[in-house]
Structures are given as structure tokens and as C-alpha cells.
Scaffold this motif. Structure first.
Motif, PDB file in Angstrom:
ATOM      1  N   LYS A  43     -11.772  34.827  14.472  1.00 24.24           N
ATOM      2  CA  LYS A  43     -11.076  33.796  13.694  1.00 24.24           C
ATOM      3  C   LYS A  43     -10.590  32.691  14.638  1.00 24.24           C
ATOM      4  N   PRO A  44     -10.584  31.439  14.177  1.00 28.83           N
ATOM      5  CA  PRO A  44     -11.061  30.992  12.862  1.00 28.83           C
ATOM      6  C   PRO A  44     -12.588  30.926  12.824  1.00 28.83           C
ATOM      7  N   PHE A  45     -13.160  31.158  11.652  1.00 24.44           N
ATOM      8  CA  PHE A  45     -14.613  31.144  11.525  1.00 24.44           C
ATOM      9  C   PHE A  45     -14.995  30.186  10.405  1.00 24.44           C
ATOM     10  N   SER A  46     -16.240  29.769  10.433  1.00 26.81           N
ATOM     11  CA  SER A  46     -16.721  28.856   9.397  1.00 26.81           C
ATOM     12  C   SER A  46     -17.254  29.655   8.213  1.00 26.81           C
ATOM     13  N   LYS A  47     -17.230  29.038   7.053  1.00 24.74           N
ATOM     14  CA  LYS A  47     -17.758  29.677   5.852  1.00 24.74           C
ATOM     15  C   LYS A  47     -19.226  30.016   6.035  1.00 24.74           C
ATOM     16  N   GLY A  48     -19.974  29.129   6.660  1.00 30.76           N
ATOM     17  CA  GLY A  48     -21.399  29.367   6.863  1.00 30.76           C
ATOM     18  C   GLY A  48     -21.661  30.583   7.737  1.00 30.76           C
ATOM     19  N   GLU A  49     -20.877  30.734   8.812  1.00 31.17           N
ATOM     20  CA  GLU A  49     -21.053  31.880   9.705  1.00 31.17           C
ATOM     21  C   GLU A  49     -20.741  33.185   8.972  1.00 31.17           C
ATOM     22  N   LEU A  50     -19.637  33.180   8.228  1.00 28.07           N
ATOM     23  CA  LEU A  50     -19.251  34.388   7.491  1.00 28.07           C
ATOM     24  C   LEU A  50     -20.327  34.793   6.487  1.00 28.07           C
ATOM     25  N   LEU A  51     -20.790  33.843   5.691  1.00 29.45           N
ATOM     26  CA  LEU A  51     -21.794  34.158   4.677  1.00 29.45           C
ATOM     27  C   LEU A  51     -23.102  34.614   5.309  1.00 29.45           C
ATOM     28  N   SER A  52     -23.454  34.040   6.443  1.00 34.42           N
ATOM     29  CA  SER A  52     -24.685  34.445   7.130  1.00 34.42           C
ATOM     30  C   SER A  52     -24.589  35.894   7.596  1.00 34.42           C
ATOM     31  N   ARG A  93     -24.703  38.265   4.506  1.00 35.96           N
ATOM     32  CA  ARG A  93     -26.063  38.390   3.958  1.00 35.96           C
ATOM     33  C   ARG A  93     -26.910  39.317   4.830  1.00 35.96           C
ATOM     34  N   THR A  94     -26.798  39.170   6.137  1.00 34.55           N
ATOM     35  CA  THR A  94     -27.597  39.989   7.051  1.00 34.55           C
ATOM     36  C   THR A  94     -27.281  41.466   6.891  1.00 34.55           C
ATOM     37  N   HIS A  95     -25.992  41.794   6.854  1.00 36.00           N
ATOM     38  CA  HIS A  95     -25.618  43.213   6.779  1.00 36.00           C
ATOM     39  C   HIS A  95     -25.844  43.792   5.388  1.00 36.00           C
ATOM     40  N   LEU A  96     -25.736  42.978   4.366  1.00 36.30           N
ATOM     41  CA  LEU A  96     -26.075  43.452   3.023  1.00 36.30           C
ATOM     42  C   LEU A  96     -27.559  43.780   2.931  1.00 36.30           C
ATOM     43  N   HIS A  97     -28.385  42.945   3.556  1.00 40.15           N
ATOM     44  CA  HIS A  97     -29.826  43.185   3.548  1.00 40.15           C
ATOM     45  C   HIS A  97     -30.163  44.480   4.290  1.00 40.15           C
TER      46      HIS A  97
END
Length: 388
Positions: free
Chosen positions: A80-89, A92-96
Motif C-alpha cells: 500500500k498504497p496500490f493502484s486499482k489496476g494493479e489490484l485488479l490484475s 484476476r491472475t489468482h482467480l484464474h
């Protein structure tokens, strides 16, 4: 908004996750009362990394924090702090990755992997194995060949999947897992306690009654299912070669469970358990059973004691079995001791109480046969279950 609505702390998070397993957990390292790492350690006691991915959120990237997190089972971390794009990326990777692991688990049960001390199917190698003592349960649909001839290929698959959709959850609810589907038969393993296996076998009888009611209401005939249950040593592992392997279980225990399932047809009953199962049950949980004497396992000289499991029967059937229990067991003892006249009297009395008792009918026939053939040279196992 979705993340804010899902925000919970410490013990509340454990309770929430256990009630409904999420796809992924975002876990802050710094939390009041219970740290993120402490919560992660408790989660990993029940859920592995492929089953429940966890991403740590940390305000500092100190090496000690990261090492502690990964040693406790974190899949990834974000500073932290992190960007929304980094978090969502990352999400998505770990969900996959988790979805792929879940797909593999449909073919190789997670419980099998855990017994081999693996977290992922990717860790498996040919020849991996472990020796364990477990309960083995075989369940088989009776007269399936005859039944399947009346159905189209698609109807056969629909029928089997409809049946298995009712059986599999019962096994899982009692800490077991299905090791193999063998045509219309199911082989299940119970690594925890023999009580779990016995409870599952009893509940399957109840599930089958409900399923048959549904079948008859839909215009289909009822089906019968036989179950054999044994507990003993076995070897779990992988066989094949590097480009094509599969999991397997090798043991006399498996053969015996299968043999017991086969005997359910001979005695006209639903569940047979071995003496090893009965002897390992705790006094407080001992279910109601009745002895069927001893049988010989194919290829073995040693005989094994077998019992009918009465639990799970309909109220009417259970009441009749219990009412005649003492006389039935006296008859088995008389038959074993080759006192065929006494056995005849005992089983005749049982059948007066319950004419539908097929096991008593079978034993009555055996007693009559050996009374009328006094020169027959037979063993105890022959007396009880020989098919002639």
C-alpha cells in the motif's frame, strides 16, 4: 463498494469464510486483535493455497513481513498504497489459477492430494505413495446391466449422474471422498474416523429411499444399492509414466470391501461391514448391527467376521430387525456350530416376526441343506455364505 461491503476482521472473518467460502481473500497484515498473518495461519489449517487464494496487503515491504506471510501460505502480496489496476490484475491472475486448480480437483480429489502431502496436482510425480489405514466403502447399483438395457446411452448417463449427484454429497459431508467411479459402482475413502464411514453408509440408505420415491413418482422403477465397508491398511499413490498417470489405491482392504458389497446380494441386505469396522467404533457411537457370521475373502485362507448395518433402515424395518435380533444371532451361532435343527427353529421364529427378512430366509435354506446332507464336508465360511 464490493470490497468495503466484504470488510470483516479477525474471528469474524473466519466465521464468514467458513459459512461461505469466497473465491479469494484480500488480507491486511495490520489488523486489531488478530494480525493478518495469524488469520492466514488459521485459514491454512483448513484451506490450501489453490482452494482459497490469499493476497496480503501491507504498508511496508520489509523482507521479514513478506517471508512470514509466504511461510504462512500467502499466494501474493501488494504494497500500500496500490493502484486499482494493479489490484485488479493480481486478483484476476489468482482467480484464474484457482479456477484451474478447482477444475483439476474434479478429477483428482484434493483429499487425495493432501494424503500424499501435495498442495497441487502439479506437484504429483509417478510413484508418489503413502501408506495409511482408512475406511473403504464400495457401493454398487444392483442389476444395473439389466436396467441399462432398457435405456438409451444418453438415458444411462442421465440416470448415473442423477444417482451420483445424491450419493457424492453424503460422502463429502462425512469427511470422505470418492476415489473412483467404476461404471455403476463407487469406491470411497474415509481418512478421518470409522464413525464417519458408518454414518455415511447409514445416510445413503435414507437418501436411496427418497430417491426411489422420486423415481417411482416419475414412472421409473426403484433401484437397489449394496454397500460394503471395511477398515484396514492401504497404499495410496500414482501409477503410469510421465506422460500419462493416474491415482490408485492398492490393498487387500479394497478387495475385502468389494467382496462385502458382493455379499449384500447374497444375503438380500443393503449394508455389510467387517468386524474391523465394528471393533474400531467407540462405545458411545456404536451403531446397531447384527452378526452374519464369518466369510472367506477370495484368495485368502483367513476368514473375517461380517455384520449387517441396521442404521438407516426405515422405522418399520428397523423395529422388526431389533425385535428379532437376539433370535437371529442365536440362529447364526447355531448354524456356525453346525446345530442345524436349532438353527432351523431360530430362523423360523425370526421369519414369523418378519417374513421379509431375506437374510433369515437365506440362513434357513442353509440350515435345511446341511441338515439334509449330514455327510457334507464344509467349513464355517461355507455354511454361512456358500452359494450352492
Amino acid at each position: 463498494g464490493a470490497f468495503r461491503n466484504a470488510l470483516v476482521l479477525g474471528a469474524d472473518a473466519l466465521s464468514t469464510i467458513n459459512r461461505r467460502l469466497p473465491d479469494l481473500v484480500l488480507l491486511d497484515v495490520m489488523m486489531p486483535k488478530m494480525t493478518g498473518v495469524e488469520l492466514l495461519q488459521q485459514l491454512r489449517q483448513k484451506y490450501d493455497q489453490s482452494e482459497l487464494p490469499v493476497i496480503l496487503l501491507t504498508a511496508k515491504s520489509q523482507v521479514s513481513d513478506l517471508i512470514s506471510g509466504f511461510e504462512s501460505g500467502a499466494n501474493d502480496y501488494i504494497v500500500k498504497p496500490f493502484s486499482k489496476g494493479e489490484l485488479l490484475s493480481r486478483v484476476r491472475t489468482h482467480l484464474h489459477i484457482s479456477q484451474i486448480a478447482n477444475a483439476y480437483s474434479r478429477f483428482v480429489p484434493r483429499q487425495f492430494l493432501k494424503q500424499l502431502h501435495h498442495d497441487s496436482v502439479l506437484d504429483m510425480r509417478v510413484g508418489d505413495h503413502v501408506s495409511k489405514e482408512m475406511s473403504v466403502m464400495f457401493s454398487d447399483i444392483r442389476s444395473f446391466t439389466e436396467l441399462s438395457e432398457e435405456l438409451s446411452p444418453q438415458e444411462n448417463f442421465n440416470f448415473l449422474n442423477s444417482f451420483l449427484a445424491r450419493v457424492a454429497p453424503v460422502i463429502g459431508d462425512h469427511q470422505g471422498f470418492i476415489d473412483q467411479y467404476i461404471g455403476d459402482a463407487v469406491m470411497s475413502l474415509f481418512p478421518t474416523s470409522v464413525e464417519d464411514a458408518v454414518s455415511a453408509a447409514a445416510e445413503l440408505r435414507t437418501v436411496l429411499r427418497v430417491y426411489n420415491e422420486h423415481r417411482q413418482q416419475s414412472g421409473y422403477r426403484a433401484i437397489g444399492v449394496g454397500t460394503g465397508l471395511h477398515m484396514g491398511p492401504l497404499i495410496m499413490g500414482t501409477i503410469g509414466y510421465e506422460k500419462r498417470m493416474q491415482t490408485t489405491v492398492i490393498a487387500d482392504s479394497v478387495n475385502l470391501a468389494s467382496r462385502l458389497e458382493g455379499l449384500t446380494k447374497l444375503f438380500g441386505i443393503q449394508v455389510i461391514v467387517s468386524e474391523d469396522v465394528v471393533q474400531r467404533l467407540s462405545v458411545r457411537s456404536t451403531p446397531r448391527v447384527r452378526t452374519l457370521g464369518r466369510t472367506r475373502v477370495k484368495g485368502k485362507k483367513k476368514t473375517v467376521g461380517i455384520f449387517e448395518l441396521l442404521e438407516g433402515a426405515s422405522t418399520e424395518e428397523l423395529d422388526l430387525r431389533l425385535l428379532s435380533l437376539d433370535i437371529f444371532q442365536q440362529g447364526v451361532s447355531a448354524l456356525t456350530n453346525q446345530d442345524f435343527s436349532l438353527a432351523l427353529n431360530n430362523f423360523s421364529e425370526v421369519l414369523k416376526i418378519d417374513p421379509s427378512d431375506l437374510a433369515a430366509q437365506r440362513f434357513l435354506q442353509r440350515a435345511e441343506y446341511f441338515r439334509d446332507h449330514p455327510d457334507a464336508d464344509v467349513t464355517e465360511a461355507d455354511i454361512l455364505d456358500r452359494r450352492t
